[in-house]
Design an enzyme around this catalytic site. Structure first.
Site, PDB file in Angstrom:
ATOM      1  N   TYR A 170      72.582  -9.486 -20.322  1.00 17.44           N
ATOM      2  CA  TYR A 170      71.275  -9.914 -20.845  1.00 17.44           C
ATOM      3  C   TYR A 170      70.094  -9.433 -20.033  1.00 17.44           C
ATOM      4  O   TYR A 170      70.182  -9.275 -18.812  1.00 17.44           O
ATOM      5  CB  TYR A 170      71.225 -11.451 -20.888  1.00 17.44           C
ATOM      6  N   MET A 171      68.987  -9.229 -20.737  1.00 16.54           N
ATOM      7  CA  MET A 171      67.685  -9.043 -20.094  1.00 16.54           C
ATOM      8  C   MET A 171      66.810 -10.147 -20.676  1.00 16.54           C
ATOM      9  O   MET A 171      66.137  -9.976 -21.695  1.00 16.54           O
ATOM     10  CB  MET A 171      67.150  -7.639 -20.389  1.00 16.54           C
ATOM     11  N   ASP A 172      66.872 -11.304 -20.015  1.00 13.74           N
ATOM     12  CA  ASP A 172      66.378 -12.530 -20.633  1.00 13.74           C
ATOM     13  C   ASP A 172      64.879 -12.556 -20.912  1.00 13.74           C
ATOM     14  O   ASP A 172      64.447 -13.174 -21.883  1.00 13.74           O
ATOM     15  CB  ASP A 172      66.759 -13.737 -19.768  1.00 13.74           C
ATOM     16  N   ALA A 173      64.081 -11.908 -20.069  1.00 14.78           N
ATOM     17  CA  ALA A 173      62.633 -11.940 -20.304  1.00 14.78           C
ATOM     18  C   ALA A 173      62.293 -11.076 -21.514  1.00 14.78           C
ATOM     19  O   ALA A 173      61.577 -11.502 -22.415  1.00 14.78           O
ATOM     20  CB  ALA A 173      61.875 -11.480 -19.069  1.00 14.78           C
ATOM     21  N   GLY A 174      62.826  -9.857 -21.546  1.00  9.27           N
ATOM     22  CA  GLY A 174      62.478  -8.913 -22.605  1.00  9.27           C
ATOM     23  C   GLY A 174      63.227  -9.165 -23.904  1.00  9.27           C
ATOM     24  O   GLY A 174      62.819  -8.678 -24.957  1.00  9.27           O
TER      25      GLY A 174
ATOM     26  N   GLY B 285      59.107 -17.758 -21.036  1.00  9.21           N
ATOM     27  CA  GLY B 285      58.215 -18.849 -21.448  1.00  9.21           C
ATOM     28  C   GLY B 285      58.675 -19.448 -22.765  1.00  9.21           C
ATOM     29  O   GLY B 285      58.681 -20.663 -22.951  1.00  9.21           O
TER      30      GLY B 285
ATOM     31  N   ASN C  60      72.557 -21.165 -22.432  1.00  8.15           N
ATOM     32  CA  ASN C  60      73.343 -22.037 -21.558  1.00  8.15           C
ATOM     33  C   ASN C  60      72.736 -22.218 -20.172  1.00  8.15           C
ATOM     34  O   ASN C  60      72.871 -23.252 -19.548  1.00  8.15           O
ATOM     35  CB  ASN C  60      74.770 -21.484 -21.431  1.00  8.15           C
ATOM     36  N   TYR C  61      72.051 -21.162 -19.663  1.00  7.08           N
ATOM     37  CA  TYR C  61      71.585 -21.183 -18.283  1.00  7.08           C
ATOM     38  C   TYR C  61      70.188 -21.752 -18.145  1.00  7.08           C
ATOM     39  O   TYR C  61      69.350 -21.545 -19.007  1.00  7.08           O
ATOM     40  CB  TYR C  61      71.562 -19.754 -17.716  1.00  7.08           C
TER      41      TYR C  61
ATOM     42  N   HIS D  30      79.819 -13.223 -12.734  1.00  7.79           N
ATOM     43  CA  HIS D  30      78.606 -12.581 -13.263  1.00  7.79           C
ATOM     44  C   HIS D  30      77.542 -12.520 -12.177  1.00  7.79           C
ATOM     45  O   HIS D  30      77.691 -13.119 -11.114  1.00  7.79           O
ATOM     46  CB  HIS D  30      78.096 -13.344 -14.481  1.00  7.79           C
TER      47      HIS D  30
ATOM     48  N   ILE E  43      48.335  -0.716  -5.291  1.00  9.71           N
ATOM     49  CA  ILE E  43      49.777  -0.605  -5.502  1.00  9.71           C
ATOM     50  C   ILE E  43      50.389  -1.942  -5.925  1.00  9.71           C
ATOM     51  O   ILE E  43      49.809  -3.003  -5.723  1.00  9.71           O
ATOM     52  CB  ILE E  43      50.510  -0.080  -4.232  1.00  9.71           C
TER      53      ILE E  43
END
Ligand SMILES: *[C@@H]1O[C@H](CO)[C@@H](O)[C@H](O)[C@H]1NC(C)=O
Ligand SMILES: *[C@@H]1O[C@H](CO)[C@@H](O)[C@H](O)[C@H]1NC(C)=O
Length: 715
Positions: free
Chosen positions: A355-359, A364, A444-445, A503, A655
């Site tokens: 998973y890429m949970d944010a994208g 939020g 689940n997380y 994981h 930067i």
């Protein structure tokens, strides 16, 4: 929008949430309040010391970085509705949020100045294509409109998740597979894992996986997987593409004693209960939140907001210089940019779990209302998120961030002098900090994000993991039944018929540091071993700190190494201390983990931003999401790793530092049926930023200052 219309849309949102949960629990009544007797209703939350920010309906922005308000979102929606390409068919909105003004405009803005023009940035899906638009709220016009060229799709909407579950639950073949496992369709609860990107046959269309569980007898359905049953759904055509059923013969685990909701009889299990505990602030909290988003506490000031994708965003972080009384900039903006969670199991029902949970889901979007008195102490201020649904309408994610002062009994500094020296000195100062917290429940997380500010100038960024394991069904009930080389055992047995699959979690933070202004440099301070010449000293070796300024992005791809230690300073070369040291902040890693996946493994290509723990890139407004703007099913063509390959100069410029906090998780029985929180953190710590210890003048606590609370045993 009039009040009634607002209420209707708010109710609609609740319904959507309920429906959404209802699909996970299709036939049960979902008890949103839980059964905890002490759970606080919303009414009493708002009785805190702080007035709730003025009602969302009439809110106006006060700061250039304030998120879009409900009236602004409604205006964007009406502008888009009459935009010819989008009428009459209004597209699915996958993201609609403030297009932040140019950094310079924000930096020059002062309270009382008119706001820079308000703009919204929109990501919409039209016939499988990602459209990216900017709408001007003042002009009422679409300012730019482009079709996104890179691979991948935008973050999922609630509608996508609902559709995937609905398509699955009405499919006859799925129905048969479920029946063959002895599970009633009415007991099925499904989740919708993202598919990652692996195969040509899933390319060119937006797909999702659906996997199901039995919720019979427990709300903790995650512990009762229908193992090996995976449905692939085409999200746009709304049809089942494929059903893979490889788990026949694996029983659905019983799920006994997996209900984690509090029930008063549990109290009897604990011999010595902990008495209720709380922090007292007899004179009230010492922070305030101005205009809904500007937090001021002790020597700190920052802008705080909720974001549908990043979760919690802090901006314009400034600290007071005790010598001059002036505000000094530390960071322009800090936020979680992406969260990569690869599972270590190559089987058909598991390989795609990367998973890429944010994208893919939004940190939020998945952050629910915090549980007062438990997630956050009583002395907390709560902030709402104002987000946007797939139809472009706003909704309120209530109480999703809390801000509170924390006193954990720690010591800010101390010294006691031995009486042998002739001095009778014992000086100590209590440590009090300010925390901004959010908790995302991505399926689940649960991920707890803390931004903690200390009066000595240190910022601690902490991630806590809790919630449910993603478990795998197995025929085994005891380790003595497991053959040594069983390839299906990709983790430990955590309960009868339940494997906790190994994981990782990687949270990549985007830290746009502006130490005393935008132009900064990365200085690596390497600790190197020096050897003495024969006869030079009784010592054979010692360490010396050697400074190296990073010139370009190549010099700033950093892997942490225990036996080649370094410090990583971000300094402002043109702001020096009285002694000539450049003003700086260093990133101080804590416990961490690195991804060991093959660099060419598709999930690692997509999440190549975890190839190093630290990166520094030149500031670029559009390089915000480490996994790319459209991370869902992306191939890794728009990641931080790709940007960094340009090897742009980074010395004495504006930067951005990227830091990845990683965890390896080898589950054990204590993680079942719900995991005790595991946390890790890193610090941003001043180095030669202040002329001396900035909290030397802090006052100690005296007896009369505090209410009396003594340990009973001391009487
Ligand atoms: C599932 O199958 C059963 C018979 O096996 C049938 O009665 C039921 O209507 C089916 N449900 C759906 C949603 O297809
Ligand atoms: C800013 O980032 C975008 C996306 O990576 C890139 O296309 C563009 O060239 C970058 N601009 C500069 C000046 O590096």
């Amino acid at each position: 929008m009039d009040t009634n219309a607002y209420l209707r849309s708010y109710i609609m949102f609740i319904l959507v949430l309920f429906l959404c949960a209802g699909l996970w629990f299709p036939s049960s009544k979902l008890n949103l309040e839980g059964s905890r007797p002490w759970r606080i209703s919303r009414g009493s939350i708002s009785k805190s010391h702080f007035p709730k920010p003025s009602h969302h309906l009439t809110r106006t922005p006060h700061h250039p970085l304030d998120p879009l308000t409900i009236p602004e979102i409604n205006r964007v929606r009406s502008i888009l509705s009459s935009y010819p390409p989008f009428s009459p068919a209004f597209p699915a909105i996958h993201s609609l949020s403030l297009d932040e003004p140019d950094k310079l405009r924000v930096l020059y803005w002062k309270k009382g100045d008119p706001l820079p023009p308000r703009r919204a940035s929109i990501v919409a899906l039209v016939h499988g294509q990602t459209h990216v638009l900017v709408v001007g709220l003042d002009s009422g016009r679409v300012i730019s409109h482009a079709i996104h060229a890179g691979s991948g799709y935008p973050v999922l909407s609630t509608n996508d998740i609902l559709a995937a579950a609905e398509v699955t639950l009405t499919d006859t073949e799925f129905n048969k597979s479920v029946a063959a496992r002895g599970v009633e369709l009415s007991d099925v609860a499904c989740i919708t894992p993202s598919p990652g990107w692996f195969r040509p046959d899933e390319e060119g269309r937006r797909v999702i996986k659906v996997q199901c569980f039995s919720k019979q007898g427990t709300p903790n359905f995650y512990m009762r997987p229908i193992e090996g049953l995976t449905v692939t759904v085409d999200l746009d055509r709304r049809e089942v593409v494929k059903i893979s059923d490889t788990g026949g013969g694996i029983p659905v685990p019983k799920g006994t004693n997996t209900d984690y909701r509090y029930c008063p009889k549990d109290r009897t299990r604990r011999k010595d209960p902990i008495n209720p505990i709380s922090l007292e602030q007899p004179n009230g909290p010492s922070f305030r939140v101005e205009d809904g988003h500007t937090v001021k506490w002790a020597n700190w000031c920052f802008h705080l907001k909720a974001d549908q994708r990043a979760g919690l965003v802090v901006s314009r972080v400034k600290v007071v210089d005790p010598e001059t009384g002036r505000w000094r900039s530390v960071m322009y903006q800090g936020m979680a940019s992406e969260l990569f969670v690869p599972y270590m199991d190559p089987e058909e029902g598991w390989y795609f779990k990367t998973y890429m949970d944010a994208g893919e889901f939004g940190l939020g979007a998945t952050a629910m209302e915090l549980v007062a008195l438990n997630d956050c102490p009583r002395n907390s201020y709560y902030m709402d998120g104002v987000f946007v649904a797939a139809d472009g309408k706003p909704f309120v994610q209530a109480n999703m961030i809390c801000v509170f002062e924390r006193h954990a009994g720690e010591i800010a500094w101390r010294h006691a002098e031995s009486p042998l020296t002739g001095f009778k000195i014992r000086e100590a100062r209590p440590k009090v900090t300010l925390v901004a917290r959010m908790a995302a429940s991505v399926g689940n997380y649960d991920y707890i994000f803390d931004w903690e500010f200390q009066t000595d100038g240190l910022i601690r960024i902490k991630v806590g993991l809790s919630g449910m394991l993603m478990v795998k069904g197995t025929p085994y009930e005891h380790v003595n039944q497991v053959p040594d080389d069983d390839p299906h055992m990709t983790g430990g047995l955590v309960s009868e018929n339940v494997v906790g699959v190994v994981h990782d979690h990687y949270v990549t933070f985007r830290l746009d540091m502006d130490v005393d202004g935008p132009d900064n440099s990365l200085v690596r301070v390497d600790l190197v071993k020096e050897e003495t010449a024969p006869g030079e000293s009784p010592r054979r070796s010692y360490l010396r700190a050697r400074r190296r300024v990073a010139k370009s992005e190549d010099d700033a791809r950093i892997k942490l190494k225990l036996y080649e230690p370094s410090e990583f300073h971000l300094v402002n070369p043109s702001r020096t201390s009285r002694l000539g040291n450049p003003a700086g902040y260093k990133v101080v890693p804590g416990s961490n983990a690195a991804s060991l996946l093959d660099l060419n493994d598709p999930p690692q290509l997509r999440s190549a931003f975890t190839n190093n723990q630290i990166w520094v890139t030149p500031y670029n407004k559009s390089e915000r999401w480490a996994g790319g703007l459209t991370a869902y099913q992306s191939k890794g063509d728009d990641t931080l790793a790709v940007w960094s390959e340009r090897n742009r100069p980074i010395e004495n410029r504006d930067i951005v530092m990227w830091y990845t906090l990683g965890f390896h998780h080898v589950p054990c029985q204590e993680d079942y049926p719900v995991m005790p929180t595991v946390s890790s953190s890193f610090h941003l710590k001043p180095v030669n930023f202040f002329e001396s210890n900035p909290i030397l003048g802090a006052a100690p606590n005296l007896e009369g200052d505090l209410p009396v609370c003594r340990a009973a045993s001391s009487f």
